[in-house]
Write a protein that holds these residues in place. Structure first.
Motif, PDB file in Angstrom:
ATOM      1  N   LYS A  24       0.827  -1.214   0.000  1.00 50.01           N
ATOM      2  CA  LYS A  24       0.000   0.000   0.000  1.00 50.01           C
ATOM      3  C   LYS A  24       0.859   1.262   0.000  1.00 50.01           C
ATOM      4  N   LYS A  25       1.979   1.217   0.686  1.00 48.53           N
ATOM      5  CA  LYS A  25       2.882   2.373   0.706  1.00 48.53           C
ATOM      6  C   LYS A  25       3.520   2.609  -0.663  1.00 48.53           C
ATOM      7  N   SER A  26       3.650   1.544  -1.449  1.00 53.26           N
ATOM      8  CA  SER A  26       4.241   1.694  -2.777  1.00 53.26           C
ATOM      9  C   SER A  26       3.172   1.802  -3.869  1.00 53.26           C
ATOM     10  N   ASP A  27       1.962   2.195  -3.476  1.00 56.77           N
ATOM     11  CA  ASP A  27       0.838   2.423  -4.399  1.00 56.77           C
ATOM     12  C   ASP A  27       0.492   1.188  -5.228  1.00 56.77           C
ATOM     13  N   ARG A  28       0.501   0.042  -4.605  1.00 51.61           N
ATOM     14  CA  ARG A  28       0.094  -1.211  -5.254  1.00 51.61           C
ATOM     15  C   ARG A  28      -1.118  -1.774  -4.516  1.00 51.61           C
ATOM     16  N   ASP A  29      -2.179  -0.968  -4.429  1.00 51.31           N
ATOM     17  CA  ASP A  29      -3.354  -1.351  -3.655  1.00 51.31           C
ATOM     18  C   ASP A  29      -4.043  -2.593  -4.206  1.00 51.31           C
ATOM     19  N   ASP A  30      -4.042  -2.757  -5.518  1.00 49.10           N
ATOM     20  CA  ASP A  30      -4.703  -3.914  -6.104  1.00 49.10           C
ATOM     21  C   ASP A  30      -3.982  -5.213  -5.736  1.00 49.10           C
ATOM     22  N   ILE A  31      -2.657  -5.178  -5.745  1.00 51.27           N
ATOM     23  CA  ILE A  31      -1.891  -6.367  -5.377  1.00 51.27           C
ATOM     24  C   ILE A  31      -2.007  -6.622  -3.872  1.00 51.27           C
ATOM     25  N   ALA A  32      -2.083  -5.551  -3.077  1.00 49.42           N
ATOM     26  CA  ALA A  32      -2.254  -5.710  -1.631  1.00 49.42           C
ATOM     27  C   ALA A  32      -3.581  -6.381  -1.313  1.00 49.42           C
ATOM     28  N   THR A  33      -4.616  -6.024  -2.037  1.00 50.00           N
ATOM     29  CA  THR A  33      -5.914  -6.670  -1.841  1.00 50.00           C
ATOM     30  C   THR A  33      -5.846  -8.139  -2.219  1.00 50.00           C
ATOM     31  N   LEU A  34      -5.175  -8.441  -3.308  1.00 44.47           N
ATOM     32  CA  LEU A  34      -5.020  -9.829  -3.740  1.00 44.47           C
ATOM     33  C   LEU A  34      -4.238 -10.642  -2.709  1.00 44.47           C
ATOM     34  N   VAL A  35      -3.192 -10.066  -2.147  1.00 41.01           N
ATOM     35  CA  VAL A  35      -2.386 -10.755  -1.134  1.00 41.01           C
ATOM     36  C   VAL A  35      -3.223 -11.026   0.113  1.00 41.01           C
ATOM     37  N   SER A  36      -4.048 -10.068   0.520  1.00 47.59           N
ATOM     38  CA  SER A  36      -4.874 -10.288   1.702  1.00 47.59           C
ATOM     39  C   SER A  36      -5.922 -11.367   1.458  1.00 47.59           C
ATOM     40  N   ILE A  37      -6.452 -11.442   0.249  1.00 49.40           N
ATOM     41  CA  ILE A  37      -7.419 -12.502  -0.075  1.00 49.40           C
ATOM     42  C   ILE A  37      -6.737 -13.867  -0.073  1.00 49.40           C
ATOM     43  N   VAL A  38      -5.534 -13.935  -0.610  1.00 52.44           N
ATOM     44  CA  VAL A  38      -4.787 -15.199  -0.607  1.00 52.44           C
ATOM     45  C   VAL A  38      -4.490 -15.633   0.831  1.00 52.44           C
ATOM     46  N   GLY A  39      -4.119 -14.698   1.683  1.00 52.02           N
ATOM     47  CA  GLY A  39      -3.880 -15.025   3.093  1.00 52.02           C
ATOM     48  C   GLY A  39      -5.131 -15.545   3.776  1.00 52.02           C
ATOM     49  N   LEU A  40      -6.260 -14.932   3.468  1.00 51.58           N
ATOM     50  CA  LEU A  40      -7.527 -15.383   4.033  1.00 51.58           C
ATOM     51  C   LEU A  40      -7.864 -16.798   3.571  1.00 51.58           C
ATOM     52  N   VAL A  41      -7.630 -17.083   2.309  1.00 55.39           N
ATOM     53  CA  VAL A  41      -7.906 -18.424   1.773  1.00 55.39           C
ATOM     54  C   VAL A  41      -6.999 -19.464   2.440  1.00 55.39           C
TER      55      VAL A  41
END
Length: 65
Positions: A24-41
């Protein structure tokens, strides 16, 4: 249930949080959301496996098989 499983779930949560903050600090919000979904799965897969084992133990205790 072993206490180490809880520590593993907590470790996955901490690692995912750190990675998301860095992205998120490096302006990659879309990838950050994907990473959080993968962690949840990943965590849900572990929990579903534990619940399946619990139901198998309950069936064997009450002789429902």
């Amino acid at each position: 249930m072993d206490i180490s499983i809880l520590f593993k779930i907590a470790a996955v949560g901490i690692i995912i949080t750190v990675i998301c903050q860095i992205l998120k600090k490096s302006d990659r919000d879309d990838i950050a959301t994907l990473v959080s979904i993968v962690g949840l799965v990943i965590v849900l897969a572990v929990v579903v496996g534990m619940v399946g084992d619990l139901f198998a133990d309950i069936q064997s205790i009450f002789g429902l098989t």
